[in-house]
Motif scaffolding. Structure first.
Motif, PDB file in Angstrom:
ATOM      1  N   LEU A  26      -3.775   9.505 -59.614  1.00  0.00           N
ATOM      2  CA  LEU A  26      -2.987  10.113 -60.693  1.00  0.00           C
ATOM      3  C   LEU A  26      -3.257   9.366 -61.980  1.00  0.00           C
ATOM      4  CD1 LEU A  26      -0.684  11.988 -61.748  1.00  0.00           C
ATOM      5  CD2 LEU A  26       0.915  10.172 -61.079  1.00  0.00           C
ATOM      6  N   GLU A  27      -3.592  10.107 -63.036  1.00  0.00           N
ATOM      7  CA  GLU A  27      -3.805   9.519 -64.363  1.00  0.00           C
ATOM      8  C   GLU A  27      -2.882  10.214 -65.350  1.00  0.00           C
ATOM      9  OE1 GLU A  27      -7.343   8.646 -67.666  1.00  0.00           O
ATOM     10  OE2 GLU A  27      -7.812   9.631 -65.754  1.00  0.00           O
ATOM     11  N   VAL A  28      -2.311   9.449 -66.291  1.00  0.00           N
ATOM     12  CA  VAL A  28      -1.366   9.987 -67.267  1.00  0.00           C
ATOM     13  C   VAL A  28      -1.913   9.754 -68.674  1.00  0.00           C
ATOM     14  CG1 VAL A  28       0.977   9.905 -68.165  1.00  0.00           C
ATOM     15  CG2 VAL A  28       0.569   9.545 -65.725  1.00  0.00           C
ATOM     16  N   LEU A  29      -1.974  10.816 -69.465  1.00  0.00           N
ATOM     17  CA  LEU A  29      -2.381  10.746 -70.868  1.00  0.00           C
ATOM     18  C   LEU A  29      -1.201  11.138 -71.736  1.00  0.00           C
ATOM     19  CD1 LEU A  29      -5.828  12.598 -70.528  1.00  0.00           C
ATOM     20  CD2 LEU A  29      -5.398  10.138 -70.365  1.00  0.00           C
ATOM     21  N   THR A  30      -1.035  10.476 -72.879  1.00  0.00           N
ATOM     22  CA  THR A  30       0.105  10.743 -73.753  1.00  0.00           C
ATOM     23  C   THR A  30      -0.346  10.789 -75.208  1.00  0.00           C
ATOM     24  OG1 THR A  30       0.648   8.408 -74.095  1.00  0.00           O
ATOM     25  CG2 THR A  30       1.638   9.490 -72.180  1.00  0.00           C
ATOM     26  N   SER A  31       0.506  11.371 -76.041  1.00  0.00           N
ATOM     27  CA  SER A  31       0.292  11.279 -77.485  1.00  0.00           C
ATOM     28  C   SER A  31       0.661   9.869 -77.946  1.00  0.00           C
ATOM     29  CB  SER A  31       1.110  12.344 -78.209  1.00  0.00           C
ATOM     30  OG  SER A  31       2.460  12.299 -77.798  1.00  0.00           O
ATOM     31  N   ARG A  32       0.333   9.534 -79.188  1.00  0.00           N
ATOM     32  CA  ARG A  32       0.389   8.143 -79.622  1.00  0.00           C
ATOM     33  C   ARG A  32       1.799   7.617 -79.860  1.00  0.00           C
ATOM     34  NH1 ARG A  32      -2.751   8.342 -85.226  1.00  0.00           N
ATOM     35  NH2 ARG A  32      -4.137   9.569 -83.893  1.00  0.00           N
TER      36      ARG A  32
END
Length: 396
Positions: A26-32
């Motif tokens: 599982l990988e999580v990407l977010t806004s800054r």
């Protein structure tokens, strides 16, 4: 049999294949504007650093990717975030955030799949030079229309808090974890409740928050934080299952469900309270790990006299069979299979029910305390717990 379940044949591509996957990550990407603090669940860190990884670690932190190993449709992971935007520079009006979850796994048919789940939503912040004053003014003007208040999910929040508490027990004393749970609850009520300073009688919680203190009350008394009468392996098992089950099942572990069966009508949900124990009723308790059928004193006496074997007492026979049939349905649908207990009031195995009830009536309660049964404990009741919470939350 339940471990090797298969998809129904009519499902395209997956029909007949096993409902499990392997080598998952599982990988999580977010806004800054915010970063990933960590994850709690059946995961291990892949140590993937990046600009969206927070310095504040919750659970398995310091990474934005985790290995899950083998998974099934019920595997659940809690992911925690840290808002990093400084309070001195409010976000522009209408600014939106995004989160993307990338799940990679090998399907039981041998193919590698990737699932992308993207969530987007607006930020809410108080405007003005003095943000604290603006927030106070906004709370007075908006009241119940505060977007943060309206979007609060108390069930999911209770499970997320429970996971953090269970994770902290690995490195901290249980007493310190209980104090952390109490302080977190007080801070939440101080921020979102409606009250006049130093006036506990004016304390009010909106319906979005009304059940949350009750969940925390039962969490404090649960087998996750109270280790009395639990061996180390039992405690580890309970805590592990909590960290991988979904919200509904986790809430049943924190605050068990109780059904009451009587001659007065169909089964009814009952309060998890000592007042619900009546001689002429049967109770069905579901704690996820145990399913308990509890016969009241009068019901047990009639059963011992074998009234249910007589044709003229067919209604009594149906009353005895109804909770047992419902208990079987619960056990058939659950994995791992819970322990099944049938007990009578005032007998030894009744402790499995009595230990979960709110002790509103104890051996210290004056006579005529409102019916029900006495719970022999020194724990405070939910009413006393709420009184102390209100007193501490409204302190100026």
């Amino acid at each position: 049999r339940r471990v090797f379940n298969r998809y129904p044949d009519e499902i395209p591509e997956d029909g007949g294949k096993m409902t499990m996957a392997f080598a998952a990550s599982l990988e999580v990407l977010t806004s800054r504007e915010f970063k990933v603090s960590g994850a709690i669940g059946p995961v291990s860190s892949l140590n993937k650093k990046g600009p969206n990884v927070s310095d504040i670690e919750i659970g398995k932190g310091g990474t934005s990717a985790w290995s899950l190993g083998g998974i099934d449709p019920t595997t659940t992971v809690a992911v925690y975030f840290d808002v990093t935007n400084p309070g001195t520079t409010p976000l522009p009006q209408g600014k939106r955030r995004y989160i993307q979850f990338l799940t990679r796994y090998q399907h039981s048919n041998g193919k590698t799949r990737i699932r992308s789940t993207t969530l987007c939503g607006p930020w809410h912040n108080a405007e003005g030079a003095d943000q604290r004053a603006a927030q106070q003014q906004q709370q007075q003007q908006e009241g119940a229309n505060n977007p943060v208040r309206l979007s609060f999910d108390q069930e999911a929040s209770a499970v997320l808090t429970a996971r953090v508490a269970v994770h902290r027990t690995e490195s901290e004393d249980v007493a310190d974890v209980l104090r952390w749970v109490d302080r977190s609850l007080i801070r939440l009520c101080t921020k979102f409740a409606d009250y006049r300073p130093d006036d506990p009688n004016s304390f009010r919680l909106s319906h979005e928050f009304s059940l949350y203190p009750q969940f925390m009350f039962h969490l404090r008394r649960s087998q996750f934080l109270q280790l009395f009468n639990s061996s180390p392996d039992e405690a580890a098992y309970y805590r592990y299952v909590l960290t991988r089950e979904n919200t509904t099942n986790s809430l049943v572990m924190i605050q068990p469900t109780l059904l009451s069966y009587s001659f007065n009508g169909p089964p009814q949900p009952a309060l998890l309270d000592a007042q619900s124990v009546r001689p002429d009723t049967i109770l069905l308790l579901d704690t996820f790990f145990h399913v308990v059928v509890f016969h009241g004193e009068t019901i047990a006496a009639w059963r011992e006299q074998k009234y249910h074997e007589q044709e003229e007492h067919a209604a009594f026979r149906d009353l005895l069979e109804a909770p047992q049939a419902d208990a079987q349905m619960i056990m058939d649908a659950r994995f791992p299979v819970p322990r099944y207990i049938v007990c009578d009031q005032h007998k030894s195995e009744a402790r499995f029910l009595m230990a979960k009830l709110n002790p509103s009536c104890t051996h210290n309660t004056p006579e005529g305390g409102g019916g029900g049964t006495q719970v022999f404990t020194d724990d405070v009741s939910l009413r006393v717990f709420m009184e102390h919470l209100m007193k501490l939350a409204v302190q100026s």
